[in-house]
Design a protein around this motif. Sequence first.
Motif, short mmCIF file in Angstrom:
data_model
loop_
_atom_site.label_atom_id
_atom_site.label_comp_id
_atom_site.label_asym_id
_atom_site.label_seq_id
_atom_site.Cartn_x
_atom_site.Cartn_y
_atom_site.Cartn_z
N LYS A 1 1.36 -1.32 0.24
CA LYS A 1 0.44 0.15 0.14
C LYS A 1 0.84 1.36 -0.16
O LYS A 1 2.00 0.82 0.23
CB LYS A 1 -0.94 0.39 0.92
N PRO A 2 0.00 2.51 -0.36
CA PRO A 2 0.73 3.42 -0.54
C PRO A 2 1.39 4.27 0.89
O PRO A 2 0.25 3.74 2.21
CB PRO A 2 0.06 4.55 -1.04
N THR A 3 2.25 4.53 1.46
CA THR A 3 3.04 4.97 2.63
C THR A 3 2.72 6.81 3.16
O THR A 3 2.50 7.42 1.59
CB THR A 3 4.52 4.68 3.12
N LEU A 4 2.40 6.95 3.76
CA LEU A 4 2.25 8.59 4.12
C LEU A 4 3.49 9.40 3.67
O LEU A 4 4.47 8.80 4.26
CB LEU A 4 1.82 8.96 5.14
N PRO A 5 3.87 9.84 2.50
CA PRO A 5 5.17 10.92 2.69
C PRO A 5 5.78 11.91 4.34
O PRO A 5 4.77 11.36 4.93
CB PRO A 5 4.83 11.70 1.86
#
Length: 642
Positions: free
Chosen positions: A315-319
């Motif tokens: 899944k995408p990760t938070l910047p």
Amino acid sequence: MAPIAPPAHIVTPSQPIAPPSTSASGGLLTRTQKFIEENQRLILLGCAVLAASGAGYYLYSTKSSGAGPSGDAGSSSSSAPGTSSSAKKNKKKKKKASSSAKDEKYVKGEGDKGPLLEEIEQPKEKKVEKVETEVKEEGFLADVPDATTLESMDESARNTLGASLKDRGNKLYSKKDFHKAVECYTKAIEVSIRKDAVFFSNRAACYTNFSPPEYTKCVADCDEALKLDKTYVKALKRRATALENLGRDEEAVRDFTATTIIERFQDEQAAMSVERCLKKLAQKKAKDILETREPKLPSPTFISAYLSAFRPHLKPTLPENPSQGDQTLLLAFDALEAADYSHAVSFVNEAIDQGISSKDNEAEGYNLRGTFKFLIGDSEGARQDLQKSLDIKPDFVQSWVKIASVHMELGDSASAFGDFEAAIRHNADDPDIYYHRGQVYFIMQEFDKAIADYNKSTALDGSFIFTHIQAAVAQYKQGNVGSSMAAFRRILKEFPDKGEPSNYYGELLLDQQKFQESLERFDRSIELDKDRKPRNVLPFVNKALALFQWKQDIVGADELCQKALEIDPECDVAVATLAQLSLQQGKIDEAIKWFEKSAQLARTEGELVNAITYEHASKAQVQFLKNYPEFAERLSQMAQGM
């Protein structure tokens, strides 16, 4: 061309393709619709037989169908199917060869250009002096008595005069003097005490030959003719053709259907006219529905099947400094993981609107939104979103593979193969590329190439179950039954805790009519997947089909489909199967409700057109039995003889 999908196990031109969905038996939805695909005329024209008999599944063969309608009276055939003589069969072959040209003339109302002959036997009258019927160019009605004289004539004389005027009209008709012929038929109607359906029907034929044709008047005259004789096939055909030319296709279907049944399915052109009008009607209604209905996700079964065709990735990760859009995007992927598809759609739309700060995450957002647009049936919207994903991140292989699916659905196979090549240039070791390209080759029936791609995918990652299954199915499609079955037995051992292999192996067994073994496999699949979320309901429908094919157990099959709908209320294959089971029992009203439900669930225009077609075909059967209840017994006898 169909899109590419996973174990959706649905293989029809308008639906995504899943691995074993394309199993040897053709896939679940294909099998549930086999009744339609192989015996289309039974659905379109023979439901009334089922309704009247309450019996099982009857087929009338188009090979024994009689000649289509000429424009002339007296052309109907009352021969039962299968009783044609050798001479009749030869005649039918000749007529069939020219059916296309005749059909075109029939639509344009040109079927009435031959001589008119009476179809209805006239009762004998007292012998009276015959009125001269020679057609004169001038004063062709001058010898008709005036109103005062007519009143003094007895009924027999007036009826004979009417018959003579009709004969005079026929001669004018044969000379293509349609306006004068109308005057003769009109006068025949006026002078006759006993109204004759032929007078109205012949006048209706004249109206179709006016320039421009007066179809509304034709319909009105046919209405009058059918009030006098509701089984007057010539009038039914003429009214149907006029209604079709007026764009009143639903009513045209009614009349063409009645014609076909009354003539014992011997009228090939009327049968083709039913299908033609149904097609136009369904396409128009489908277009109207698609222009107004709100986009809607397909069933969880369908979505889960499509998503499972792709290996999971992180899944995408938070910047470091996430925006609101970044955070909402994560909510979308959380909902996706929980199979909460409606919230996943809402969140990804919000995330893109709010703005996603990371380029990688933005590409993921457009990929996900494009995926859902594809599932909804918005192929062009999906293509645009997936292209945006690739513009942002050109090496995003999954977006390349998905846009290939979209291009296939849009009928652009060249672009699809170009997409696969682009994906390979960015990462030649991604196994998803070869699996999905194999699917494209599969639907193109290039099984050798499909198997080569499946094997390439498996060599890169042997843990993906659907690649193994689809390769075995492709072998089956090639006719290598032994190798395919051996491959499935190996898959069952390698993936003992997965329900999919048992389900698809059961499909192959069912295709070979090994009913007991197939039921055991479907039961095993149901047991293994009982805790799966969302639960796979396809084995329930497969088991229903097996029970029906083996034991004609309609009650048991119905219960299994209802169970599938309890788990997944929008399972399209369960709905399609219930529609067919209702028809098998002659429950046409119930079948219509299921076809209406099928239309509501339709993902693409093609699916919607199919559902509407069978809905209105069934409605025409119901209307026939309502208008012609006296035919119920005859239809039952016809069913027994088929």
